[in-house]
Every structure is written in structure tokens, then in C-alpha cells.
Design a protein around this motif. Structure first.
Motif, PDB file in Angstrom:
ATOM      1  N   GLY A  23      59.328  12.160  27.215  1.00  0.00           N
ATOM      2  CA  GLY A  23      59.944  13.303  27.884  1.00  0.00           C
ATOM      3  C   GLY A  23      61.337  13.633  27.405  1.00  0.00           C
ATOM      4  N   ARG A  24      61.871  12.859  26.445  1.00  0.00           N
ATOM      5  CA  ARG A  24      63.207  13.131  25.925  1.00  0.00           C
ATOM      6  C   ARG A  24      63.145  14.184  24.817  1.00  0.00           C
ATOM      7  NH1 ARG A  24      67.128  11.477  29.379  1.00  0.00           N
ATOM      8  NH2 ARG A  24      66.274   9.685  30.508  1.00  0.00           N
ATOM      9  N   ILE A  25      64.123  15.088  24.811  1.00  0.00           N
ATOM     10  CA  ILE A  25      64.155  16.181  23.846  1.00  0.00           C
ATOM     11  C   ILE A  25      64.764  15.671  22.544  1.00  0.00           C
ATOM     12  CG2 ILE A  25      65.075  18.466  23.350  1.00  0.00           C
ATOM     13  CD1 ILE A  25      65.088  18.948  26.405  1.00  0.00           C
ATOM     14  N   ALA A  26      64.006  15.765  21.457  1.00  0.00           N
ATOM     15  CA  ALA A  26      64.446  15.276  20.153  1.00  0.00           C
ATOM     16  C   ALA A  26      65.069  16.375  19.290  1.00  0.00           C
ATOM     17  CB  ALA A  26      63.263  14.655  19.405  1.00  0.00           C
ATOM     18  N   TRP A  27      64.769  17.634  19.613  1.00  0.00           N
ATOM     19  CA  TRP A  27      65.291  18.771  18.834  1.00  0.00           C
ATOM     20  C   TRP A  27      65.160  20.020  19.690  1.00  0.00           C
ATOM     21  CZ3 TRP A  27      62.395  23.100  17.635  1.00  0.00           C
ATOM     22  CH2 TRP A  27      62.980  24.023  16.736  1.00  0.00           C
ATOM     23  N   ALA A  28      66.105  20.930  19.554  1.00  0.00           N
ATOM     24  CA  ALA A  28      66.039  22.204  20.280  1.00  0.00           C
ATOM     25  C   ALA A  28      66.788  23.259  19.483  1.00  0.00           C
ATOM     26  CB  ALA A  28      66.638  22.066  21.679  1.00  0.00           C
ATOM     27  N   THR A  29      66.393  24.511  19.709  1.00  0.00           N
ATOM     28  CA  THR A  29      67.051  25.623  19.018  1.00  0.00           C
ATOM     29  C   THR A  29      67.141  26.818  19.953  1.00  0.00           C
ATOM     30  OG1 THR A  29      67.008  27.057  17.068  1.00  0.00           O
ATOM     31  CG2 THR A  29      64.881  26.510  18.058  1.00  0.00           C
ATOM     32  N   ASP A  30      68.172  27.621  19.742  1.00  0.00           N
ATOM     33  CA  ASP A  30      68.325  28.868  20.499  1.00  0.00           C
ATOM     34  C   ASP A  30      67.949  30.086  19.658  1.00  0.00           C
ATOM     35  OD1 ASP A  30      69.320  27.558  22.765  1.00  0.00           O
ATOM     36  OD2 ASP A  30      71.356  27.556  21.954  1.00  0.00           O
ATOM     37  N   SER A  31      67.615  29.857  18.399  1.00  0.00           N
ATOM     38  CA  SER A  31      67.361  30.975  17.489  1.00  0.00           C
ATOM     39  C   SER A  31      65.904  30.974  17.031  1.00  0.00           C
ATOM     40  CB  SER A  31      68.290  30.889  16.271  1.00  0.00           C
ATOM     41  OG  SER A  31      67.881  29.829  15.433  1.00  0.00           O
ATOM     42  N   ALA A  32      65.549  32.019  16.289  1.00  0.00           N
ATOM     43  CA  ALA A  32      64.195  32.134  15.759  1.00  0.00           C
ATOM     44  C   ALA A  32      64.030  31.367  14.450  1.00  0.00           C
ATOM     45  CB  ALA A  32      63.841  33.606  15.541  1.00  0.00           C
ATOM     46  N   ASP A  33      65.083  30.684  14.013  1.00  0.00           N
ATOM     47  CA  ASP A  33      65.032  29.915  12.772  1.00  0.00           C
ATOM     48  C   ASP A  33      64.996  28.425  13.123  1.00  0.00           C
ATOM     49  OD1 ASP A  33      65.191  28.887  10.267  1.00  0.00           O
ATOM     50  OD2 ASP A  33      67.280  29.445   9.924  1.00  0.00           O
ATOM     51  N   PRO A  34      63.832  27.797  13.033  1.00  0.00           N
ATOM     52  CA  PRO A  34      63.688  26.411  13.503  1.00  0.00           C
ATOM     53  C   PRO A  34      64.218  25.376  12.512  1.00  0.00           C
ATOM     54  CG  PRO A  34      61.594  27.200  12.681  1.00  0.00           C
ATOM     55  CD  PRO A  34      62.559  28.353  12.550  1.00  0.00           C
ATOM     56  N   GLU A  35      65.451  25.519  12.077  1.00  0.00           N
ATOM     57  CA  GLU A  35      66.042  24.573  11.140  1.00  0.00           C
ATOM     58  C   GLU A  35      66.150  23.198  11.784  1.00  0.00           C
ATOM     59  OE1 GLU A  35      70.156  23.972   8.533  1.00  0.00           O
ATOM     60  OE2 GLU A  35      69.819  25.795   9.723  1.00  0.00           O
ATOM     61  N   GLY A  36      65.747  22.189  11.062  1.00  0.00           N
ATOM     62  CA  GLY A  36      65.860  20.824  11.558  1.00  0.00           C
ATOM     63  C   GLY A  36      64.617  20.291  12.225  1.00  0.00           C
ATOM     64  N   LEU A  37      63.617  21.127  12.477  1.00  0.00           N
ATOM     65  CA  LEU A  37      62.409  20.668  13.160  1.00  0.00           C
ATOM     66  C   LEU A  37      61.665  19.627  12.331  1.00  0.00           C
ATOM     67  CD1 LEU A  37      60.280  20.720  15.376  1.00  0.00           C
ATOM     68  CD2 LEU A  37      59.263  22.713  14.255  1.00  0.00           C
ATOM     69  N   ALA A  38      61.479  19.886  11.036  1.00  0.00           N
ATOM     70  CA  ALA A  38      60.734  18.958  10.193  1.00  0.00           C
ATOM     71  C   ALA A  38      61.409  17.591  10.138  1.00  0.00           C
ATOM     72  CB  ALA A  38      60.573  19.530   8.792  1.00  0.00           C
ATOM     73  N   ALA A  39      62.739  17.591  10.088  1.00  0.00           N
ATOM     74  CA  ALA A  39      63.473  16.323  10.063  1.00  0.00           C
ATOM     75  C   ALA A  39      63.278  15.561  11.362  1.00  0.00           C
ATOM     76  CB  ALA A  39      64.955  16.578   9.806  1.00  0.00           C
ATOM     77  N   ALA A  40      63.320  16.264  12.502  1.00  0.00           N
ATOM     78  CA  ALA A  40      63.119  15.618  13.792  1.00  0.00           C
ATOM     79  C   ALA A  40      61.700  15.077  13.915  1.00  0.00           C
ATOM     80  CB  ALA A  40      63.415  16.593  14.920  1.00  0.00           C
ATOM     81  N   LEU A  41      60.727  15.844  13.441  1.00  0.00           N
ATOM     82  CA  LEU A  41      59.344  15.383  13.476  1.00  0.00           C
ATOM     83  C   LEU A  41      59.181  14.106  12.672  1.00  0.00           C
ATOM     84  CD1 LEU A  41      57.556  18.831  13.087  1.00  0.00           C
ATOM     85  CD2 LEU A  41      57.223  17.254  15.005  1.00  0.00           C
ATOM     86  N   SER A  42      59.763  14.050  11.485  1.00  0.00           N
ATOM     87  CA  SER A  42      59.639  12.859  10.650  1.00  0.00           C
ATOM     88  C   SER A  42      60.382  11.672  11.248  1.00  0.00           C
ATOM     89  CB  SER A  42      60.177  13.147   9.239  1.00  0.00           C
ATOM     90  OG  SER A  42      59.400  14.126   8.593  1.00  0.00           O
ATOM     91  N   THR A  43      61.527  11.938  11.881  1.00  0.00           N
ATOM     92  CA  THR A  43      62.314  10.857  12.478  1.00  0.00           C
ATOM     93  C   THR A  43      61.567  10.163  13.598  1.00  0.00           C
ATOM     94  OG1 THR A  43      64.413  11.920  11.911  1.00  0.00           O
ATOM     95  CG2 THR A  43      64.448  10.330  13.725  1.00  0.00           C
ATOM     96  N   TRP A  44      60.880  10.946  14.429  1.00  0.00           N
ATOM     97  CA  TRP A  44      60.264  10.367  15.628  1.00  0.00           C
ATOM     98  C   TRP A  44      58.747  10.242  15.547  1.00  0.00           C
ATOM     99  CZ3 TRP A  44      63.555   7.831  18.271  1.00  0.00           C
ATOM    100  CH2 TRP A  44      64.891   8.239  18.303  1.00  0.00           C
ATOM    101  N   PHE A  45      58.114  10.979  14.657  1.00  0.00           N
ATOM    102  CA  PHE A  45      56.641  10.956  14.606  1.00  0.00           C
ATOM    103  C   PHE A  45      56.094  10.577  13.223  1.00  0.00           C
ATOM    104  CE2 PHE A  45      57.845  13.747  18.089  1.00  0.00           C
ATOM    105  CZ  PHE A  45      57.099  13.218  19.122  1.00  0.00           C
ATOM    106  N   GLY A  46      56.959  10.095  12.346  1.00  0.00           N
ATOM    107  CA  GLY A  46      56.502   9.591  11.067  1.00  0.00           C
ATOM    108  C   GLY A  46      56.240  10.688  10.047  1.00  0.00           C
ATOM    109  N   ALA A  47      55.728  10.267   8.912  1.00  0.00           N
ATOM    110  CA  ALA A  47      55.455  11.202   7.826  1.00  0.00           C
ATOM    111  C   ALA A  47      54.278  12.110   8.188  1.00  0.00           C
ATOM    112  CB  ALA A  47      55.139  10.435   6.550  1.00  0.00           C
ATOM    113  N   PRO A  48      54.305  13.355   7.721  1.00  0.00           N
ATOM    114  CA  PRO A  48      53.174  14.249   8.016  1.00  0.00           C
ATOM    115  C   PRO A  48      51.932  13.773   7.286  1.00  0.00           C
ATOM    116  CG  PRO A  48      54.674  15.267   6.447  1.00  0.00           C
ATOM    117  CD  PRO A  48      55.356  14.021   6.915  1.00  0.00           C
ATOM    118  N   ALA A  49      50.788  14.048   7.894  1.00  0.00           N
ATOM    119  CA  ALA A  49      49.512  13.699   7.254  1.00  0.00           C
ATOM    120  C   ALA A  49      49.294  14.573   6.034  1.00  0.00           C
ATOM    121  CB  ALA A  49      48.368  13.867   8.239  1.00  0.00           C
ATOM    122  N   ARG A  50      48.680  14.002   5.031  1.00  0.00           N
ATOM    123  CA  ARG A  50      48.382  14.785   3.849  1.00  0.00           C
ATOM    124  C   ARG A  50      47.242  15.732   4.124  1.00  0.00           C
ATOM    125  NH1 ARG A  50      48.559  10.162  -0.933  1.00  0.00           N
ATOM    126  NH2 ARG A  50      50.765   9.621  -0.681  1.00  0.00           N
ATOM    127  N   ALA A  51      47.325  16.915   3.531  1.00  0.00           N
ATOM    128  CA  ALA A  51      46.278  17.919   3.724  1.00  0.00           C
ATOM    129  C   ALA A  51      44.962  17.409   3.142  1.00  0.00           C
ATOM    130  CB  ALA A  51      46.682  19.214   3.043  1.00  0.00           C
TER     131      ALA A  51
END
Length: 470
Positions: free
Chosen positions: A442-470
Motif C-alpha cells: 500500500g506504499r506509494i513508490a512513484w507519483a506524478t502530477d503531469s501527463a509525462d510519466p517520467e521515472g515510472l520505469a525506474a520505480a517499477l524496476s526498483t520494486w518489481f524487478g526486471a521486466p519480462a522479456r517479450a
């Protein structure tokens, strides 16, 4: 191995942790020395932070039916006004801890956790491949062990973790007493402080009152001996100056004035949570909220490690986040103690504090402190929501969620399918952001007020590991 995770202790911390793990599909066994669920549990309230946490897990409607909403809060028994705090606020509930444990036990077992009662943990050994727990019923093997076995934790001692702190002379008695309608104790309802210490009375069931006395500067004649009605009545008389019938005890126990914290919450494959990791003077439900936050912080991280997708350092982040939180709770409860005793010396300070509480900012700060609502981790991030709990939004159990309030914000979480859900919701005044990423606790790892989601991929990798390969 008997299970992926073994938990020592079936109190609220151990049971909620077991439920978090079972929800994520982790085989978990809880070892509890008591053969039956206990009635003699000292806790009597769940504060606002716990209410929010349980509501996220869709538990509060059932648990709250056994409690009494209490729209007040206090700091060192200086009364605060949660109603003056802006925004939606959860209220404290008066709820006996035994009743909370009953609900958490049902929750954990329904999800598949195995509870083994009448089993005493006697020792622990570990190696690179797992943990072996020596118990009164034989050896139990697991990949990880979590000690939720209280202030005198066998797991903590076996792991070689120190538990430094301090203890003051104190004589505390608490328990449930049976009383008929109109009994004199009903005239004492509430939390009261006296020159010698504390005396409180609260309803805890039909025909039952929870009575607690606490005398500073005094030690019981025999700390190991259970108190009786005569000892409780004498304590009430010393505190209040009145000789009051204390009814017929259903159970009585002792509580003390001790502050200690483990130097580390992890030793290899062994972790500590709850009172095995930290103990402090019980005021305002802060102990329970800190304990349960330990459980939800650790649960998803262990599940991620066992599932194979945890990023490097995720398990270590449990200590990095929860040790400072435990230290903060020890500090704020110690501050409250300093405002309670010695009564004559602290009276001027209490008067000034009462005046300060009239300021909205002071009242809000202390309400959030007492309610366990001002914890922020992971500490960092430019957005003010990062590290805080998602307010008023139910989350999918055991998973992260990318929550979009502005449909124009492009959120790509496809590489983390199965770990993170993408949800679009209507804007909420309680969540001032265009989009956010919430962890399973329930803790917020990333948030944005704009339509440009800068930093989301970094937060995802930090807390949820590497993305799965296609």
C-alpha cells in the motif's frame, strides 16, 4: 522443507504476515506455543493507521463490527481532535486484541496458512540453503524464518541479534473483569492520569470491563506471579484514593515500562517482526500499528523473493525501512512518557502542550503521530505522496498497482504483468496526483502530477524487478 516460510508466534503480527504470504501463494506454517487462542491479550485499541491497513485488505467491515468507533486520540493523555484534521480520516476503534486475533486467525487459515499450536521453538540453525527450527514437536525446515514471538523472542536470541534498551521501575496490571450493570467501575470509564500513574476503564464485552493500572516508580513484589483481584484493588486505591470493588477477574496480567529495539531485523534467512523487533510503552495503539506494518512490509518482499522476481536488495529493504520506523515509535512513546511522569515536574510542560494543541498544525501532527499515519517509506522521491499509504483506495491483494486518475497519462506496465495491475479510476480529492505506483503493502513508490510519466520505469524496476522479456 515443511514450508517456504515458518513464522514463530500466532499473535496479530504473525497471523497477518501468514495471511499476506498465503495470499501470494507461499506455503507458510505458523508455530505457536499456546495450545489455544489466548484471552489474556493486553491490547485494547486499533488506531487509525491499523484501520486503514485492514480496510485495504477488506477486513475492517468484519473486524469493526466487534469494536466501538472512537473518534478521539491522545498524546500522553493530552486529548487531540482528529475532526480538525483536513481530509478523510480513519478513526481509532476500541477492540480487544483477542478479538482482533480471532479475525486474523480466520483470515490466515482461510487463505491456506497452517497453524500448529502447542509447539515451542527451542532453537534455530541456518545455512545457505535454508533454516531448521528445533521445536518441541521435532525439527521444521523452511527457506526463511520470521520471529514474531514477542519481547522475549527465542528466534531473536538464537539468531544472535541484540535487543538493547532501557527499563524503568513500573507496576502495571491489566485485565478483563466481570461486573453487573450499574457497578461502581462504570463511573470510572475513560483514561485517567494521577500523580502516581495511570488508571483506565473501557468496555471489552458484554458484562466485561478492561481495567488497567500503571504506577510509576514502583515494582511488583513478584513480577513472575500473576496478579489477583486484591492486588488490582490495592493499586486502584493507591492511584485514586478510593476503595473500589474491581469485580470478578476473568483474567489479569502484568505490563511494564520498557523500551528496546533489535539492532537488526535480519540475520541471513531469519527476520524479526513485531515485538520481537521492538517494544515500548503502550500508548494509543502505536505498538500494534507498528507491528502490523512490519508484517505487510515483509510479506510481499518474501513472496517476491520466493517467486524469483525480487530485485537485488529487496529483502534488505525490510530492515532499511522498518528499523527507522520502529526507532521513531520508540522515540514518540518515550516522549509521551516524559510528559506523564514525574507528574509534579511535567505539569507546566503539559499545560504548555495543551495550549499548543489548540494550533491546527500541532493538533494534526500529533494526531498523525498517535495514529501511525505519518510513517513515510521508501523515504525519497520528489512527489509528496511517495512513501505514504494510498489513502482510501482498495488495492488488489499481494500485487502492485499502477493507478491512473488522468486517462491522458500513458502508463506502460506490460513488462511487469502478473506483478503490477493497471487500473484507471476517477479522480479523488484524497489522492492529489495524476497517476501513481503502489507497492503491495500500500506504499506509494512513484507519483506524478503531469501527463509525462517520467521515472515510472525506474520505480517499477526498483520494486518489481526486471521486466519480462517479450
Amino acid at each position: 522443507m515443511d514450508a517456504a516460510v515458518v513464522i514463530a508466534g500466532a499473535g496479530p503480527t504473525g497471523l497477518l504476515l501468514a495471511a499476506e504470504l498465503a495470499q501470494a501463494g507461499v506455503p507458510v506454517v505458523v508455530l505457536e506455543r499456546d495450545p489455544e487462542p489466548r484471552l489474556a491479550a493486553m491490547g485494547m485499541a486499533v488506531n487509525a493507521g491499523v484501520v486503514e491497513l485492514l480496510a485495504e485488505r477488506d477486513l475492517m467491515d468484519r473486524i469493526g463490527a466487534d469494536g466501538l468507533p472512537w473518534p478521539r486520540a491522545h498524546f500522553a493523555q493530552l486529548w487531540l481532535d482528529p475532526g480538525r484534521v483536513p481530509g478523510r480520516q480513519a478513526h481509532t476503534y476500541l477492540l480487544p486484541q483477542a478479538k482482533l486475533e480471532e479475525h486474523l486467525l480466520a483470515h490466515a487459515t482461510k487463505l491456506g496458512a497452517e497453524i500448529r499450536r502447542g509447539v515451542t521453538v527451542r532453537g534455530v540453525r541456518q545455512d545457505a540453503g535454508g533454516v531448521t527450527v528445533d521445536t518441541s514437536a521435532g525439527e521444521v525446515g523452511a527457506a526463511y524464518l520470521v520471529g514474531c514471538d514477542g519481547a522475549h523472542s527465542v528466534v531473536r536470541s538464537a539468531a544472535g541479534i541484540t535487543f538493547e534498551g532501557s527499563e524503568s521501575a513500573f507496576d502495571g496490571i491489566a485485565g478483563d473483569v466481570e461486573v453487573p450493570h450499574g457497578h461502581p467501575l462504570y463511573q470510572q470509564l475513560g483514561a485517567n492520569d494521577f500523580s502516581r500513574g495511570l488508571f483506565s476503564v473501557a468496555p471489552s464485552g458484554m458484562g466485561l470491563l478492561r481495567v488497567a493500572t500503571g504506577e510509576f516508580g514502583r515494582r511488583p513484589a513478584d513480577r513472575a506471579a500473576p496478579p489477583d483481584a486484591a492486588e488490582l484493588r490495592a493499586a486502584v486505591r493507591r492511584l485514586t484514593g478510593q476503595d473500589i470493588d474491581v469485580g470478578t477477574p476473568r483474567w489479569l496480567g502484568r505490563w511494564d515500562c520498557e523500551t528496546r529495539q533489535a539492532d537488526r531485523y535480519r540475520a541471513g534467512r531469519v527476520f524479526l517482526a513485531g515485538e520481537a523487533a521492538h517494544v515500548h510503552f503502550p500508548l494509543g495503539g502505536q505498538a500494534l500499528s507498528t507491528n502490523l506494518e512490519d508484517a505487510v512490509n515483509l510479506g510481499w518482499k518474501l513472496a517476491a523473493e520466493l517467486a524469483g522476481w525480487a530485485p537485488s536488495g529487496l529483502l534488505d529493504s525490510y530492515h532499511d525501512e522498518r528499523h527507522p520506523a520502529g526507532a521513531r515509535t520508540c522515540l514518540t512513546t518515550a516522549a509521551q512518557l516524559a510528559l506523564l511522569h514525574p507528574a509534579e515536574q511535567v505539569a507546566p510542560l503539559r499545560q504548555v502542550m495543551t495550549e499548543l494543541i489548540e494550533f491546527d498544525a500541532v493538533n494534526e501532527y500529533l494526531v498523525r503521530t498517535a495514529g501511525g499515519l505519518n510513517v513515510r517509506h521508501p523515504d525519497g522521491g520528489d512527489h509528496p505522496l511517495v512513501g505514504r499509504r494510498v489513502p482510501g483506495v482498495p488495492l488488489p491483494p499481494g500485487r502492485g498497482v499502477a493507478l491512473r486518475f488522468d486517462r491522458s497519462v500513458p502508463l506502460d506496465v506490460s513488462g511487469w504483468a502478473g506483478r503490477v495491475d493497471l487500473v484507471t479510476a476517477e479522480p479523488s480529492a484524497d489522492v492529489p496526483a495524476a497517476a501513481l505506483l503502489a507497492r503491495p503493502d500500500g506504499r506509494i513508490a512513484w507519483a506524478t502530477d503531469s501527463a509525462d510519466p517520467e521515472g515510472l520505469a525506474a520505480a517499477l524496476s526498483t520494486w518489481f524487478g526486471a521486466p519480462a522479456r517479450a
